[in-house]
Design a protein around this motif. Structure first.
Motif, PDB file in Angstrom:
ATOM      1  N   ARG A 108       0.817  -1.219   0.000  1.00  0.00           N
ATOM      2  CA  ARG A 108       0.000   0.000   0.000  1.00  0.00           C
ATOM      3  C   ARG A 108       0.846   1.263   0.000  1.00  0.00           C
ATOM      4  NH1 ARG A 108      -4.274  -3.347   2.620  1.00  0.00           N
ATOM      5  NH2 ARG A 108      -4.045  -4.860   0.982  1.00  0.00           N
ATOM      6  N   GLY A 109       2.014   1.192  -0.584  1.00  0.00           N
ATOM      7  CA  GLY A 109       2.874   2.355  -0.770  1.00  0.00           C
ATOM      8  C   GLY A 109       3.087   3.200   0.461  1.00  0.00           C
ATOM      9  N   ARG A 110       3.322   2.555   1.606  1.00  0.00           N
ATOM     10  CA  ARG A 110       3.439   3.344   2.819  1.00  0.00           C
ATOM     11  C   ARG A 110       4.832   3.928   3.040  1.00  0.00           C
ATOM     12  NH1 ARG A 110       0.673  -0.670   6.816  1.00  0.00           N
ATOM     13  NH2 ARG A 110       1.267  -1.980   5.093  1.00  0.00           N
ATOM     14  N   VAL A 111       5.764   3.560   2.201  1.00  0.00           N
ATOM     15  CA  VAL A 111       7.102   4.108   2.403  1.00  0.00           C
ATOM     16  C   VAL A 111       7.623   4.603   1.062  1.00  0.00           C
ATOM     17  CG1 VAL A 111       8.511   2.077   1.951  1.00  0.00           C
ATOM     18  CG2 VAL A 111       9.214   3.696   3.694  1.00  0.00           C
ATOM     19  N   SER A 112       8.420   5.631   1.111  1.00  0.00           N
ATOM     20  CA  SER A 112       8.997   6.087  -0.136  1.00  0.00           C
ATOM     21  C   SER A 112      10.502   5.989  -0.021  1.00  0.00           C
ATOM     22  CB  SER A 112       8.599   7.536  -0.382  1.00  0.00           C
ATOM     23  OG  SER A 112       9.005   8.302   0.719  1.00  0.00           O
ATOM     24  N   GLU A 113      11.128   5.803  -1.137  1.00  0.00           N
ATOM     25  CA  GLU A 113      12.573   5.749  -1.098  1.00  0.00           C
ATOM     26  C   GLU A 113      13.076   7.148  -0.788  1.00  0.00           C
ATOM     27  OE1 GLU A 113      13.655   5.120  -5.295  1.00  0.00           O
ATOM     28  OE2 GLU A 113      12.708   3.174  -4.993  1.00  0.00           O
ATOM     29  N   LYS A 114      14.218   7.196  -0.131  1.00  0.00           N
ATOM     30  CA  LYS A 114      14.795   8.488   0.151  1.00  0.00           C
ATOM     31  C   LYS A 114      15.718   8.823  -1.015  1.00  0.00           C
ATOM     32  CE  LYS A 114      17.332  10.826   3.759  1.00  0.00           C
ATOM     33  NZ  LYS A 114      18.101  10.609   4.969  1.00  0.00           N
ATOM     34  N   GLN A 115      15.475   9.986  -1.653  1.00  0.00           N
ATOM     35  CA  GLN A 115      16.303  10.349  -2.796  1.00  0.00           C
ATOM     36  C   GLN A 115      16.993  11.662  -2.529  1.00  0.00           C
ATOM     37  OE1 GLN A 115      13.740  10.214  -6.232  1.00  0.00           O
ATOM     38  NE2 GLN A 115      14.311   8.071  -6.531  1.00  0.00           N
ATOM     39  N   VAL A 116      18.170  11.772  -3.077  1.00  0.00           N
ATOM     40  CA  VAL A 116      18.940  12.995  -2.892  1.00  0.00           C
ATOM     41  C   VAL A 116      19.312  13.532  -4.271  1.00  0.00           C
ATOM     42  CG1 VAL A 116      21.112  13.916  -2.027  1.00  0.00           C
ATOM     43  CG2 VAL A 116      19.812  12.306  -0.647  1.00  0.00           C
ATOM     44  N   GLU A 117      19.218  14.851  -4.432  1.00  0.00           N
ATOM     45  CA  GLU A 117      19.580  15.465  -5.712  1.00  0.00           C
ATOM     46  C   GLU A 117      21.078  15.704  -5.798  1.00  0.00           C
ATOM     47  OE1 GLU A 117      15.937  18.152  -7.398  1.00  0.00           O
ATOM     48  OE2 GLU A 117      17.453  19.100  -6.137  1.00  0.00           O
ATOM     49  N   PHE A 118      21.638  15.298  -6.926  1.00  0.00           N
ATOM     50  CA  PHE A 118      23.045  15.572  -7.179  1.00  0.00           C
ATOM     51  C   PHE A 118      23.168  16.440  -8.424  1.00  0.00           C
ATOM     52  CE2 PHE A 118      23.581  12.017  -4.349  1.00  0.00           C
ATOM     53  CZ  PHE A 118      24.789  12.275  -3.709  1.00  0.00           C
ATOM     54  N   VAL A 119      24.171  17.297  -8.463  1.00  0.00           N
ATOM     55  CA  VAL A 119      24.468  18.069  -9.663  1.00  0.00           C
ATOM     56  C   VAL A 119      25.672  17.418 -10.325  1.00  0.00           C
ATOM     57  CG1 VAL A 119      25.143  20.326 -10.575  1.00  0.00           C
ATOM     58  CG2 VAL A 119      23.583  20.173  -8.615  1.00  0.00           C
ATOM     59  N   LEU A 120      25.529  17.076 -11.607  1.00  0.00           N
ATOM     60  CA  LEU A 120      26.586  16.374 -12.322  1.00  0.00           C
ATOM     61  C   LEU A 120      27.197  17.281 -13.391  1.00  0.00           C
ATOM     62  CD1 LEU A 120      24.613  13.057 -13.026  1.00  0.00           C
ATOM     63  CD2 LEU A 120      25.989  13.606 -11.027  1.00  0.00           C
ATOM     64  N   PHE A 121      28.487  17.227 -13.521  1.00  0.00           N
ATOM     65  CA  PHE A 121      29.189  17.974 -14.561  1.00  0.00           C
ATOM     66  C   PHE A 121      28.844  17.378 -15.916  1.00  0.00           C
ATOM     67  CE2 PHE A 121      32.887  18.790 -17.260  1.00  0.00           C
ATOM     68  CZ  PHE A 121      33.065  20.157 -17.063  1.00  0.00           C
ATOM     69  N   ASN A 122      28.497  18.228 -16.886  1.00  0.00           N
ATOM     70  CA  ASN A 122      28.144  17.716 -18.212  1.00  0.00           C
ATOM     71  C   ASN A 122      29.407  17.509 -19.052  1.00  0.00           C
ATOM     72  OD1 ASN A 122      27.179  17.096 -20.707  1.00  0.00           O
ATOM     73  ND2 ASN A 122      25.830  18.890 -20.897  1.00  0.00           N
ATOM     74  N   GLU A 123      29.760  16.229 -19.226  1.00  0.00           N
ATOM     75  CA  GLU A 123      31.010  15.879 -19.912  1.00  0.00           C
ATOM     76  C   GLU A 123      30.962  16.157 -21.419  1.00  0.00           C
ATOM     77  OE1 GLU A 123      33.671  14.926 -18.332  1.00  0.00           O
ATOM     78  OE2 GLU A 123      33.033  14.061 -16.424  1.00  0.00           O
ATOM     79  N   ASP A 124      29.760  16.392 -21.933  1.00  0.00           N
ATOM     80  CA  ASP A 124      29.646  16.602 -23.386  1.00  0.00           C
ATOM     81  C   ASP A 124      30.214  17.951 -23.827  1.00  0.00           C
ATOM     82  OD1 ASP A 124      28.470  14.183 -23.474  1.00  0.00           O
ATOM     83  OD2 ASP A 124      26.403  14.950 -23.519  1.00  0.00           O
ATOM     84  N   ILE A 125      30.315  18.840 -22.871  1.00  0.00           N
ATOM     85  CA  ILE A 125      30.846  20.164 -23.215  1.00  0.00           C
ATOM     86  C   ILE A 125      32.232  20.310 -22.576  1.00  0.00           C
ATOM     87  CG2 ILE A 125      30.469  22.666 -23.033  1.00  0.00           C
ATOM     88  CD1 ILE A 125      27.475  22.020 -22.703  1.00  0.00           C
ATOM     89  N   ALA A 126      33.218  20.628 -23.394  1.00  0.00           N
ATOM     90  CA  ALA A 126      34.574  20.783 -22.860  1.00  0.00           C
ATOM     91  C   ALA A 126      34.593  21.939 -21.867  1.00  0.00           C
ATOM     92  CB  ALA A 126      35.562  21.042 -23.990  1.00  0.00           C
ATOM     93  N   PHE A 127      35.411  21.812 -20.835  1.00  0.00           N
ATOM     94  CA  PHE A 127      35.427  22.785 -19.752  1.00  0.00           C
ATOM     95  C   PHE A 127      35.679  24.204 -20.274  1.00  0.00           C
ATOM     96  CE2 PHE A 127      38.063  24.964 -16.437  1.00  0.00           C
ATOM     97  CZ  PHE A 127      37.035  25.189 -15.545  1.00  0.00           C
ATOM     98  N   GLU A 128      36.673  24.346 -21.176  1.00  0.00           N
ATOM     99  CA  GLU A 128      37.025  25.675 -21.690  1.00  0.00           C
ATOM    100  C   GLU A 128      35.863  26.290 -22.464  1.00  0.00           C
ATOM    101  OE1 GLU A 128      38.920  22.982 -22.044  1.00  0.00           O
ATOM    102  OE2 GLU A 128      40.408  23.536 -20.518  1.00  0.00           O
ATOM    103  N   ASP A 129      35.193  25.447 -23.260  1.00  0.00           N
ATOM    104  CA  ASP A 129      34.027  25.946 -24.006  1.00  0.00           C
ATOM    105  C   ASP A 129      32.927  26.384 -23.057  1.00  0.00           C
ATOM    106  OD1 ASP A 129      35.470  25.245 -26.182  1.00  0.00           O
ATOM    107  OD2 ASP A 129      34.370  23.375 -26.579  1.00  0.00           O
TER     108      ASP A 129
END
Ligand code: ADP
Ligand code: ZN
Ligand code: ZN
Length: 732
Positions: free
Chosen positions: A106-127
């Motif tokens: 009966r969905g009485r518990v929810s998973e605990k989730q934490v937000e993370f910020v991830l570096f986008n590897e698709d864009i070179a750092f200098e760009d």
């Protein structure tokens, strides 16, 4: 595809498999789903998938939703569900519930989730840097840090650089946000607390024996303090190293926090705890860590035998004799039975350990069905505590009417003086009262069953809980003629009061069911005593279990014979086990230990075996008695309990069950050792009238056993409840 679904409804009328269309949902056997049922939606579990249904297409509804992104039950668990529902004749829905944390339903518990910020590897750092305005100092600093670390908690990043900096980076697509599941980890203070030790030769031998035997079950019979725990830890370590998983069962986790401490301290996050004292969220997370493979060792009380582990390499049952391994609510499974099923499925070993094995297990070991290992000595050859017997009849004759013999008072005095600790143990079980002669120690017993009689205030009579015979209340002792008959029963508080008078400076802690309704309470009292915040611990059965208190050098057992006379065919066995276990709390470290055992029947053979630590002698006597009286393991006791709010309904159902079974009885008379119907000793409980059919049949007759279940359960009606118990330890 069609999913066969068991819906989560307790009512046995709907214990049916329902077909649902899968559609394009990702459904597997073992998945939890939400399905339309009548005019609502309910939860269900997919037990299998098939190509086609026998029903016409228009009649089949569709699965509404898949509830988790993994199947909650493994294939092994699904086959166990079938096994349990067939063997114990319970609905599949009830069997499934054993495998899932209650919080999940009966969905009485929810998973605990934490937000993370991830570096986008698709864009070179200098760009990326070029996209940020030179004036946006905070954004730039955040971007630098993310380039270094690649992943940071969103909350931390926002706190350090501000909300708008993070938003700026997100808007430019330089970083992504992702939610990561984190698990609440209970008892994290215990991590990395346990150092490896060098094993003793006896421990090495035990480990090799488990590994070398071709028998599935090994019984480790090691005296208290012989170092069984290290044997378990090493076996688990080996199993984990070989890439498998382990299940460790203990009688009652809140009463034995030490075993968990040891495992957590050695195996850290690999070890998950299954424990009713955890918060709902923690419980769910620990279950999930096991299911996902993040944790590989499950420790807990009997329900941990259902741990969602795959590839199980070993199942260990510590203190295997303990009564808590028998379930007290439906389904009344036996933990050992389930462990064996899992061992067969996983092709792994089961190790059961005890200082006082159950008579059943020891018999199987002696017959060679189990591998038997003995560890007869304590670690470092520490002696087992010396036992001083105090004959309470003589104390009374000498005019000592207190709870404490003079020997116990003296020993307490010197223990306190030397700064050590003492345990005072009260031997109490249940609330039934027996009649005992104060002069000679005689206790009223049933003439045919060799169990003691229970006093019933209603009607002022004595009753045998095994055969139902009533006896008149005694007016004088049949052995010695004395009229000084006592009903036995005292509370712990009285004991504490008297102790305070005797030792006004001692710090006294008390632990029993009255002081500690909740389990956290037990833990706290034990912790306080372990850290020497009390000098004397007074308690009942719950302090007898495997605690290792190094400063305890004295154990006083106030009424050693008390539990001998409970109307349980195992009362001798339970008494022997208890006395040995409590005595084993004394002298576990460097100082020698003592035990003062107070009794009204010092010559009782069970007590004699216990005070001499003679398990073998006890076993031989007990097994001979069981054989002579047709009790387990030479019989299977089956009790069918019928309860109803209206007495007449109970009586009607009782008759129906009895006559249906009578037919079975008449056809197979030689298989029955006893068969009768009667009122229950406690005639009315929780507003229900209770009647029962009691029988003993020859053991290992699975066909007859199932027949009895089927015949009895076929008499079910909506006015009464029928429950079946096997070898119940309590017949009240
Ligand atoms: P049991 O479970 O058999 O009653 P324990 O496992 O509690 O016994 O061990 C008794 C004591 O001996 C504990 O204090 C434990 O730390 C210690 N011990 C066990 N094995 C070793 C060993 N190999 N070396 C030193 N001490 C040990
Ligand atoms: Zn007497
Ligand atoms: Zn009887």
């Amino acid at each position: 595809m069609i999913a066969e679904v068991i819906v989560d409804i307790t009512n046995s009328e709907v214990d049916k498999v329902f077909d649902y269309k899968v559609g394009n949902l990702n459904v597997e056997a073992g998945s939890r789903v939400s399905v339309p049922f009548g005019n609502r939606k309910i939860e269900g579990l997919v037990i299998s998938l098939k190509e086609k249904s026998e029903l016409s297409d228009s009649k089949i509804k569709e699965v509404a939703e898949v509830l988790d992104d993994f199947p909650a039950l493994t294939n092994e668990c699904l086959s166990l569900v079938n096994y349990i529902s067939d063997k114990y004749k319970v609905s599949k829905a009830a069997a499934i519930r054993l495998f899932l944390p209650a919080e999940m339903r009966r969905g009485r518990v929810s998973e605990k989730q934490v937000e993370f910020v991830l570096f986008n590897e698709d864009i070179a750092f200098e760009d990326g840097l070029k996209l940020i305005k030179a004036s946006a100092k905070k954004q730039i600093a955040a971007y630098f840090e993310l380039n270094d670390r690649k992943k940071l908690r969103a909350a931390k990043l926002r706190a350090d650089y501000g909300n708008s900096a993070v938003k700026g980076l997100l808007d430019k697509g330089l970083v992504n946000i992702s939610k990561v599941r984190v698990c609440r980890l209970p008892y994290s203070e215990m991590l990395s607390q346990n150092k490896n030790v060098n094993l003793m030769p006896a421990q090495e031998r035990a480990i090799s024996s488990v590994n070398d035997t071709d028998k599935t079950v090994t019984l480790l019979h090691g005296v208290t303090g012989s170092g069984k725990t290290e044997v378990y830890l090493e076996l688990i370590k080996q199993v984990i190293q070989s890439g498998k998983t382990a299940i460790m069962l203990v009688p009652e986790i809140s009463l034995t926090p030490q075993m968990f401490k040891q495992l957590r301290g050695r195996f850290n996050e690999l070890c998950a705890i299954i424990h009713s004292g955890l918060s709902a969220g923690e419980r769910f997370d620990e279950w999930w860590r096991l299911r996902s493979g993040e944790a590989k060792i499950a420790i807990g009380a009997r329900s941990a035998v259902f741990a969602p582990l795959e590839n199980v390499g070993i199942i260990i049952i510590d203190e295997e004799h303990d009564g808590s391994y028998e379930s007290e609510s439906t389904p009344r499974y036996s933990t050992m039975d389930i462990a064996l099923q899992r061992a067969i499925h996983n092709d792994c070993k089961v190790v059961i350990g005890s200082a006082t094995p159950s008579v059943e297990s020891y018999m199987l070991a002696k017959k060679g069905e189990y591998n038997l290992i003995k560890m007869p000595e304590r670690i470092n050859k520490r002696p087992l505590p010396e036992v001083i017997v105090a004959d309470m009849r003589q104390e009374i004759r000498r005019g000592n009417n207190s709870f404490f013999s003079s020997a116990l008072k003296e020993e307490l005095q010197s223990t306190l003086q030397s700064g050590n600790q003492a345990i005072i143990f009260l031997n109490r079980r249940g609330f039934s009262q027996q009649v005992m002669c104060r002069e000679c120690g005689y206790v009223a017993k049933c003439t045919t069953c060799d169990v003691s009689l229970n006093y019933h205030r209603a009607g002022d009579m004595l009753k045998c809980h095994y055969c139902g015979t009533n006896y008149k209340m005694l007016t004088a002792c049949p052995e010695c003629g004395s009229v000084h008959l006592n009903l036995i029963g005292t509370g712990t508080q009285k004991i504490v009061d008297e102790l305070i008078k005797l030792f006004p400076n001692a710090r006294i802690a008390r632990m029993d069911n009255d002081t500690t309704r909740n389990k956290e309470g037990h833990y706290k009292i034990l912790q306080a005593f372990a850290s020497h915040n009390a000098d004397i611990l007074v308690g009942t059965q719950m302090i007898a279990k495997g605690h290792d208190f190094p400063h305890v050098t004295l154990v006083g057992i106030l009424d050693a014979d008390m539990s001998l006379y409970f109307s349980d065919y195992r009362s001798s066995e339970r008494t022997f086990q208890l006395l040995t276990q409590v005595a084993g709390r004394s002298g576990r470290a460097d100082d020698k230990g003592k035990v003062v055992l107070q009794t009204y029947s010092p010559s009782n053979p069970v007590l004699r075996y216990a005070m001499n630590y003679d398990y073998e002698g006890f076993f031989e006597r007990e097994i001979a008695l069981r054989k002579a009286t047709d009790f387990p393991p030479f019989a299977l006791i089956i009790r069918i309990m019928i309860e109803a709010t209206e007495e007449q309904d109970a009586v009607d159902t009782l008759k129906e069950v009895f006559f249906a079974l009578k037919e079975v009885h008449e056809n197979e008379r030689q298989q029955f050792l006893f068969f009768n119907k009667m009122k229950s000793p406690i005639k009315r409980l929780k507003n229900k009238f209770r009647y029962q059919v009691l029988m003993r049949i020859k053991p290992n007759n699975e066909e007859l056993r199932k027949r009895i279940y089927e015949v009895a359960l076929a008499c079910k009606n909506d006015k009464s409840i029928i429950t079946i118990e096997e070898n119940p330890s309590n017949l009240s």
